[in-house]
Motif scaffolding. Structure first.
Motif, PDB file in Angstrom:
ATOM      1  N   GLY A  29       0.737  -1.209  -0.049  1.00  0.00           N
ATOM      2  CA  GLY A  29      -0.305  -0.263   0.248  1.00  0.00           C
ATOM      3  C   GLY A  29       0.535   1.270  -0.260  1.00  0.00           C
ATOM      4  O   GLY A  29      -0.055   2.107  -0.044  1.00  0.00           O
ATOM      5  N   CYS A  30       2.013   1.268   0.017  1.00  0.00           N
ATOM      6  CA  CYS A  30       2.571   2.857  -0.286  1.00  0.00           C
ATOM      7  C   CYS A  30       2.407   3.047  -1.435  1.00  0.00           C
ATOM      8  O   CYS A  30       2.470   2.514  -2.610  1.00  0.00           O
ATOM      9  N   ASP A  31       2.883   4.020  -1.386  1.00  0.00           N
ATOM     10  CA  ASP A  31       3.048   5.028  -2.995  1.00  0.00           C
ATOM     11  C   ASP A  31       4.357   4.656  -3.662  1.00  0.00           C
ATOM     12  O   ASP A  31       5.613   5.043  -2.889  1.00  0.00           O
ATOM     13  N   THR A  55       9.648  10.534 -12.108  1.00  0.00           N
ATOM     14  CA  THR A  55       8.501   8.676 -11.937  1.00  0.00           C
ATOM     15  C   THR A  55       8.018   8.948 -12.544  1.00  0.00           C
ATOM     16  O   THR A  55       6.742  10.023 -13.100  1.00  0.00           O
ATOM     17  N   GLY A  56       7.745   7.699 -12.812  1.00  0.00           N
ATOM     18  CA  GLY A  56       6.169   7.359 -13.372  1.00  0.00           C
ATOM     19  C   GLY A  56       4.848   6.065 -13.342  1.00  0.00           C
ATOM     20  O   GLY A  56       5.909   5.270 -12.811  1.00  0.00           O
ATOM     21  N   THR A  57       4.064   6.315 -13.617  1.00  0.00           N
ATOM     22  CA  THR A  57       3.832   4.543 -13.243  1.00  0.00           C
ATOM     23  C   THR A  57       2.054   4.620 -14.249  1.00  0.00           C
ATOM     24  O   THR A  57       1.726   5.568 -15.768  1.00  0.00           O
ATOM     25  N   LEU A  67       7.564  -3.578 -10.075  1.00  0.00           N
ATOM     26  CA  LEU A  67       6.664  -4.002 -10.923  1.00  0.00           C
ATOM     27  C   LEU A  67       5.929  -4.708  -9.826  1.00  0.00           C
ATOM     28  O   LEU A  67       5.787  -5.633  -8.627  1.00  0.00           O
ATOM     29  N   ASP A  68       4.594  -4.589 -10.069  1.00  0.00           N
ATOM     30  CA  ASP A  68       3.624  -5.798  -9.561  1.00  0.00           C
ATOM     31  C   ASP A  68       2.668  -6.505 -10.143  1.00  0.00           C
ATOM     32  O   ASP A  68       2.971  -6.072 -12.002  1.00  0.00           O
ATOM     33  N   TYR A 120       6.192   0.572 -12.432  1.00  0.00           N
ATOM     34  CA  TYR A 120       6.476   2.178 -11.671  1.00  0.00           C
ATOM     35  C   TYR A 120       7.874   2.088 -11.754  1.00  0.00           C
ATOM     36  O   TYR A 120       8.828   1.362 -11.909  1.00  0.00           O
ATOM     37  N   TRP A 121       8.282   3.081 -12.274  1.00  0.00           N
ATOM     38  CA  TRP A 121       9.790   3.295 -12.629  1.00  0.00           C
ATOM     39  C   TRP A 121      10.236   5.271 -12.062  1.00  0.00           C
ATOM     40  O   TRP A 121       9.403   5.851 -12.118  1.00  0.00           O
TER      41      TRP A 121
END
Length: 240
Positions: free
Chosen positions: A62-64, A172-174, A102-103, A108-109
Motif C-alpha cells: 500500500g505504499c506510494d 517518476t511515472g507509472t 513491478l507488481d 512504476y519507474w
C-alpha cells in the motif's frame, strides 16, 4: 515474468562504468557512471546498491511506490555527492539511473540522466523516460530532430545526474503492465549506437527468446562501433 540482462565493456573503454541489478521478482535498474579514473564505476555501483537497499527496506503493502523510488534516488544522490566532496579521486563523479518496480498489473519507474526505459506493446516501442541532456532539450523545443540528436556532437552532455549536486530532481511515472508487454532498460551505450527502429527490430525478431535478443542488442552496438559500455535488461510479462 522472464528476465534477461547483460553488460559489456564495449570496444573502446578501458573500464565498464555501467552497473545494473536484477532483484527478483520486482526490482530492476541500470546506471551509467561518469567521472575520472574509476570514479564513474564507483558512482554507478553506489547508486545501484543504495537504491536497491532503500527500496527493499522500505517497500510495504500500500505504499506510494513512485514516492519510494524518488526517495531512494535522493538518498543515493546524497551518498554519492558526499563522497565526491570528501575524496579527490571521486571529485565530480555522478551517474544516471533508471529503475522499474513491478507488481502484477503496474510498472512504476524512476529516472535521472540519459539511460532509458522503453516498453514494447503490440509490437511497437515507446520511450517512457525523457533524457536529461542538452540534445533532448533541443529535440523537445523543435530545434533538432530525434534523428539529428542521435549523432549530435553534444549528445552526451547531461543536464541532470545523480551525485553531481546537493539536490536532485527525480522523474517518476507509472503505467499498466499487461500480458505480452516487454520492458527494456538500457544505458546510452546502446541508444547512441543503435536507433529505435534497429532496437525494435532486434527485440521483435527474438521476443520469444529474450536471452538471444539481449545478446544481439549488445553485439549490434559493438558492431556499430562499441564506443561506450552497454547494458540492457529485458523483461517480459508472460501473465499468470
Amino acid at each position: 515474468m522472464l528476465v534477461f540482462a547483460k553488460s559489456d565493456i564495449g570496444l573502446v573503454r578501458q573500464t565498464n562504468e555501467d552497473s545494473y541489478a536484477c532483484v527478483p521478482p520486482n526490482l530492476f535498474l541500470v546506471a551509467d557512471g561518469m567521472g575520472g579514473h574509476v570514479a564513474g564505476e564507483v558512482a554507478s555501483r553506489m547508486a545501484v546498491k543504495a537504491v536497491s537497499d532503500y527500496i527493499q527496506s522500505n517497500l510495504t503493502v500500500g505504499c506510494d511506490q513512485e514516492l519510494l523510488l524518488e526517495k531512494a534516488i535522493i538518498q543515493a544522490n546524497e551518498l554519492i555527492f558526499s563522497l565526491s566532496k570528501s575524496r579527490d579521486d571521486c571529485a565530480g563523479m555522478g551517474t544516471t539511473i533508471s529503475i522499474v518496480l513491478l507488481d502484477q498489473s503496474q510498472v512504476y519507474w524512476g529516472h535521472v540522466g540519459d539511460s532509458r526505459i522503453y516498453i514494447i506493446r503490440d509490437n511497437e516501442l515507446y520511450q517512457l523516460t525523457n533524457d536529461h541532456s542538452l540534445v533532448w532539450e533541443l529535440v523537445q523545443s523543435g530545434n533538432i530532430t530525434k534523428a539529428e540528436a542521435h549523432t549530435h556532437p553534444q549528445r552526451n552532455m547531461l543536464t541532470r545526474a545523480v551525485g553531481t549536486s546537493k539536490n536532485i530532481k527525480v522523474d517518476t511515472g507509472t503505467m499498466n503492465w499487461n500480458q505480452g508487454d516487454l520492458l527494456l532498460l538500457c544505458t546510452d551505450g546502446l541508444t547512441n549506437m543503435l536507433n529505435e527502429q534497429e532496437i525494435q527490430k532486434i527485440i521483435l525478431a527474438d521476443k520469444n527468446d529474450g536471452e538471444t535478443a539481449v545478446n544481439f542488442l549488445i553485439a549490434a552496438a559493438n558492431q556499430a562501433g562499441g564506443h561506450d559500455n552497454v547494458t540492457a535488461i529485458l523483461l517480459k510479462n508472460e501473465g499468470m
